[in-house]
Design an enzyme around this catalytic site. Structure first.
Site, PDB file in Angstrom:
ATOM      1  N   TYR A 164       0.813  -1.207   0.000  1.00 31.63           N
ATOM      2  CA  TYR A 164       0.000   0.000   0.000  1.00 31.63           C
ATOM      3  C   TYR A 164       0.857   1.272   0.000  1.00 31.63           C
ATOM      4  O   TYR A 164       0.339   2.362   0.166  1.00 31.63           O
ATOM      5  CB  TYR A 164      -0.938   0.008   1.204  1.00 31.63           C
ATOM      6  CG  TYR A 164      -1.960  -1.100   1.172  1.00 31.63           C
ATOM      7  CD1 TYR A 164      -3.025  -1.077   0.277  1.00 31.63           C
ATOM      8  CD2 TYR A 164      -1.858  -2.197   2.025  1.00 31.63           C
ATOM      9  CE1 TYR A 164      -3.957  -2.092   0.240  1.00 31.63           C
ATOM     10  CE2 TYR A 164      -2.798  -3.225   1.992  1.00 31.63           C
ATOM     11  CZ  TYR A 164      -3.840  -3.160   1.097  1.00 31.63           C
ATOM     12  OH  TYR A 164      -4.770  -4.173   1.059  1.00 31.63           O
TER      13      TYR A 164
ATOM     14  N   ASP B  32      -1.733 -11.204   8.540  1.00 32.61           N
ATOM     15  CA  ASP B  32      -0.968 -12.326   7.979  1.00 32.61           C
ATOM     16  C   ASP B  32       0.487 -12.293   8.434  1.00 32.61           C
ATOM     17  O   ASP B  32       1.081 -13.326   8.729  1.00 32.61           O
ATOM     18  CB  ASP B  32      -1.007 -12.278   6.450  1.00 32.61           C
ATOM     19  CG  ASP B  32      -2.397 -12.541   5.910  1.00 32.61           C
ATOM     20  OD1 ASP B  32      -2.897 -13.660   6.090  1.00 32.61           O
ATOM     21  OD2 ASP B  32      -2.994 -11.626   5.308  1.00 32.61           O
TER      22      ASP B  32
ATOM     23  N   HIS C 271       4.694  -6.333  -4.423  1.00 34.47           N
ATOM     24  CA  HIS C 271       3.263  -6.593  -4.577  1.00 34.47           C
ATOM     25  C   HIS C 271       2.462  -5.341  -4.304  1.00 34.47           C
ATOM     26  O   HIS C 271       2.886  -4.427  -3.581  1.00 34.47           O
ATOM     27  CB  HIS C 271       2.801  -7.741  -3.657  1.00 34.47           C
ATOM     28  CG  HIS C 271       2.843  -7.440  -2.194  1.00 34.47           C
ATOM     29  ND1 HIS C 271       1.733  -7.064  -1.467  1.00 34.47           N
ATOM     30  CD2 HIS C 271       3.864  -7.473  -1.309  1.00 34.47           C
ATOM     31  CE1 HIS C 271       2.063  -6.886  -0.199  1.00 34.47           C
ATOM     32  NE2 HIS C 271       3.347  -7.126  -0.071  1.00 34.47           N
TER      33      HIS C 271
ATOM     34  N   TYR D 297     -11.487  -0.587   0.075  1.00 34.46           N
ATOM     35  CA  TYR D 297     -11.469  -0.239   1.492  1.00 34.46           C
ATOM     36  C   TYR D 297     -10.111   0.316   1.908  1.00 34.46           C
ATOM     37  O   TYR D 297      -9.973   0.918   2.982  1.00 34.46           O
ATOM     38  CB  TYR D 297     -11.831  -1.458   2.345  1.00 34.46           C
ATOM     39  CG  TYR D 297     -10.662  -2.292   2.831  1.00 34.46           C
ATOM     40  CD1 TYR D 297     -10.227  -2.222   4.154  1.00 34.46           C
ATOM     41  CD2 TYR D 297      -9.979  -3.148   1.969  1.00 34.46           C
ATOM     42  CE1 TYR D 297      -9.155  -2.972   4.608  1.00 34.46           C
ATOM     43  CE2 TYR D 297      -8.914  -3.901   2.416  1.00 34.46           C
ATOM     44  CZ  TYR D 297      -8.497  -3.819   3.730  1.00 34.46           C
ATOM     45  OH  TYR D 297      -7.429  -4.570   4.169  1.00 34.46           O
ATOM     46  N   ARG D 298      -9.115   0.173   1.057  1.00 34.01           N
ATOM     47  CA  ARG D 298      -7.738   0.518   1.391  1.00 34.01           C
ATOM     48  C   ARG D 298      -6.963   0.472   0.089  1.00 34.01           C
ATOM     49  O   ARG D 298      -7.271  -0.342  -0.787  1.00 34.01           O
ATOM     50  CB  ARG D 298      -7.211  -0.531   2.370  1.00 34.01           C
ATOM     51  CG  ARG D 298      -5.908  -0.247   3.075  1.00 34.01           C
ATOM     52  CD  ARG D 298      -5.648  -1.393   4.033  1.00 34.01           C
ATOM     53  NE  ARG D 298      -4.404  -1.258   4.768  1.00 34.01           N
ATOM     54  CZ  ARG D 298      -3.852  -2.231   5.487  1.00 34.01           C
ATOM     55  NH1 ARG D 298      -4.462  -3.404   5.570  1.00 34.01           N
ATOM     56  NH2 ARG D 298      -2.737  -2.047   6.145  1.00 34.01           N
TER      57      ARG D 298
END
Length: 601
Positions: free
Chosen positions: A147, A208, A447, A528-529
């Protein structure tokens, strides 16, 4: 330090450093680190750099301002970012830029990093930033990977690294099952502290990967995988430094001498905590968190389903079970493609052609595994005494077997390194590090995530699956859908793994993401993010009432941050002095993050 030397250096551990790994995970972390460096081909950055000066201030004035801040806080607590950028890896990540950048690494980069040791020092930094009109960007620990990591949205911002010196667990209350933490407390550290105190009756809830900040993850509305998986819903009480330097405590914390700050989140009057999540309205320096009672037993389970078209009927089975809490935790329904990648082997192990790995190859590989061939795998957990678990598991079994070909996997047949056991640990409140392995799918693996929210319905799951699959095929990207099912909604998390040294693959990943965001919004599904680069686009999809929500957010921003110094652009919220100057990143702006200056005084 060369790649070989960096790979050979040992992993930092707790309690030696606040950002270290628990010793019970050390060997696994060493293996994960080795796998990452084995596939790294991106040359080390060698060029000498000058610190990036943020727009709106002259270089000499900026350097003088940094010298002033260094004098105030101590030379050891401010680092100028004038050295080659080093990517590191998860446990030894940079705080100057995004180690998994989808843009050029010099695009979203800090000019300097400052390390406050207290709320009072955060106030000093905020006062300094207002005095000189310098943008600042707070991070807790900088592990928001996928992110944007530690990168600031505005190039040249001064990063406030809260974690290095503000990393204390201020309280763990074994009677009311709460804790109070600073930004540098990771899920690993909180778990270790609870274990050290012998509080076996309490669990934490971990994402995670457990290396992220409890505050950072919660404020960004991250999730975990026990019944306490909605982290923002489980917080209670904030201490916040506002962009003008004042400090507030929310909820019961506003009452002097209160004894319920971590047990009752609301207090009296308007509930203000929400404006400090996913925003740039304040810097959270303390947060209360509720902890989960030990349920008195637990049992992980796993089912596999053979066909892609099983998705819709499976969601119709999952929804009533989840809403009634028969399915108790934030479980995962994963596609076989990600199951293969989770082994940590490079994609070239299975396929060297162009485009997505053919389905036939994925199924052939799955068939060789202890789990066997499948398309979907559901990982869940039942909690409570054995007789209660048995009742719930029998109900789940009878429902899941309505899908032709459904199989319940016997955990006793699975080796210790099978991915199932990582899900088992995380759902039992034990932080892990195995989730990191699928970034090895490509050289220089990075990622970025597509994360829309939808109802738990077969039609919605199918629509999201189909739009994602179509766009991945268009851009030649392997498609890894995973549905994380909440009580009445589900998050589809699609991780796009790309080679961050390959401009073509980075560009394809970003284009695929931009298309999926727009596709999903047209169908009524919102993110949502999201990644820093996509925040403007995602914020723009929440456009009801001629953008009424963003106009409201801008009013709050201008009232709380009149000089526009705190994390400008975060979550698409720009201060007045940046607006209308091309700072928003959209498809049309391409790979450039900066605008055309700022409004001068």
């Amino acid at each position: 330090m060369s790649f070989a030397e960096e790979a050979a250096s040992d992993v930092p551990t707790l309690p030696g450093t606040h950002s270290g790994i628990p010793t019970y995970l050390l060997e696994k972390a060493r293996k994960a680190k080795g796998g990452i460096f084995e596939t790294r081909t991106k040359p080390r950055a060698e060029r000498q750099r000058l610190p990036v000066v943020p727009q709106g201030i002259e270089r000499d004035a900026f350097l003088q301002a940094l010298a002033e801040l260094k004098e105030e806080l101590g030379a050891e607590n401010l680092e100028v970012n004038d050295k080659p950028l080093t990517d590191g890896w998860y446990m030894e990540h940079p705080n100057t830029h995004d180690m998994m950048t989808i843009l050029d690494e010099e695009e979203l980069v800090a000019s300097a990093v400052v390390y406050p040791g207290s709320t009072e020092e955060v106030q000093q930094i905020v006062a300094w930033a207002n005095k000189h009109r310098i943008p600042i960007f707070p991070i807790s620990m900088g592990r928001n990977l996928g992110y944007g990591g530690a990168a600031p949205r505005v190039r040249g911002s001064v990063t406030i690294d809260l974690g290095k010196r503000m990393n204390k667990i201020l309280d763990i209350n074994p009677e009311d099952f709460t804790c109070l933490v600073e930004p540098g407390v990771s899920f690993y550290a909180l778990y270790e502290a609870i274990q050290a105190k012998g509080y076996d009756h309490m669990w934490i809830d971990s994402p995670d990967l457990g290396g992220g900040s409890v505050i950072g993850n919660t404020v960004d509305r991250g999730v975990g995988y026990t019944p306490y998986g909605d982290h923002w819903a489980c917080h209670a009480g904030l201490e916040v430094v506002l962009p003008t330097g004042e400090v507030i405590r929310t909820g019961m914390g506003a009452l002097p001498g209160n004894n319920t700050w971590q047990t009752f989140p609301y207090g009296f009057g308007p509930y203000s905590d929400g404006i400090f999540s996913q925003s740039n309205f304040g810097i959270v320096t303390k947060m209360g968190m509720t902890l989960m009672p030990n349920p008195g037993g637990y049992e992980s389970f796993m089912y596999t389903f053979p066909k892609e078209e099983d998705l819709a009927p499976l969601m119709e089975i999952i929804r009533p079970l989840r809403i009634s809490n028969i399915l108790e935790n934030v479980a995962q329904l994963r596609h076989v493609s990600q199951s293969i990648a989770a082994r940590g082997l490079p994609r070239s192990t299975f396929y060297t052609g162009s485009g997505p790995v053919p389905s036939s190859i994925l199924h052939a590989e799955a068939a060789k595994s202890p789990v066997g061939d499948h398309t979907w795998a559901y990982y869940g957990m039942a909690y409570g005494p054995s007789h209660i678990r048995a009742h719930k598991l029998a109900l789940i079994d009878s429902e899941f077997r309505k899908i032709p070909g459904a199989r319940k996997i016997d955990p006793s047949t699975l080796p210790a390194d099978e991915y199932f056991w990582s899900r088992d640990r995380v759902a039992a409140g034990i932080p892990d590090i195995q989730e990191l392995r699928w970034v090895n799918w490509t050289p220089n693996g990075a990622h970025v995530a597509f994360s829309p929210v939808s109802p738990i319905r077969g039609t919605d799951a199918t629509a999201l699956f189909e739009l994602g699959k179509k766009r991945h095929e268009q851009y030649g990207i392997d498609f890894w859908p995973a549905f994380c099912v909440g009580l009445r909604e589900m998050h589809l998390i699609v991780e796009i793994v790309f080679d961050r040294h390959d401009l073509e693959r980075k560009t394809a990943a970003l284009a695929c993401l931009r298309d999926m965001v727009d596709d999903a919004a047209r169908l009524g599904y919102g993110e949502y993010r999201t990644h820093l680069v996509l925040m403007d686009q995602v914020a723009g999809t929440y456009s009801w009432g001629d953008g009424a929500l963003m106009k409201f957010n801008e009013k709050i921003k201008d009232a709380l941050d009149p000089n526009g110094i705190l994390a400008p652009g975060r979550c698409g919220i720009w201060p007045r002095r940046y607006r209308g100057r091309g700072w928003e990143m959209t498809r049309e702006s391409g790979l450039v993050s900066e605008g055309r200056g700022v409004e001068m005084d």
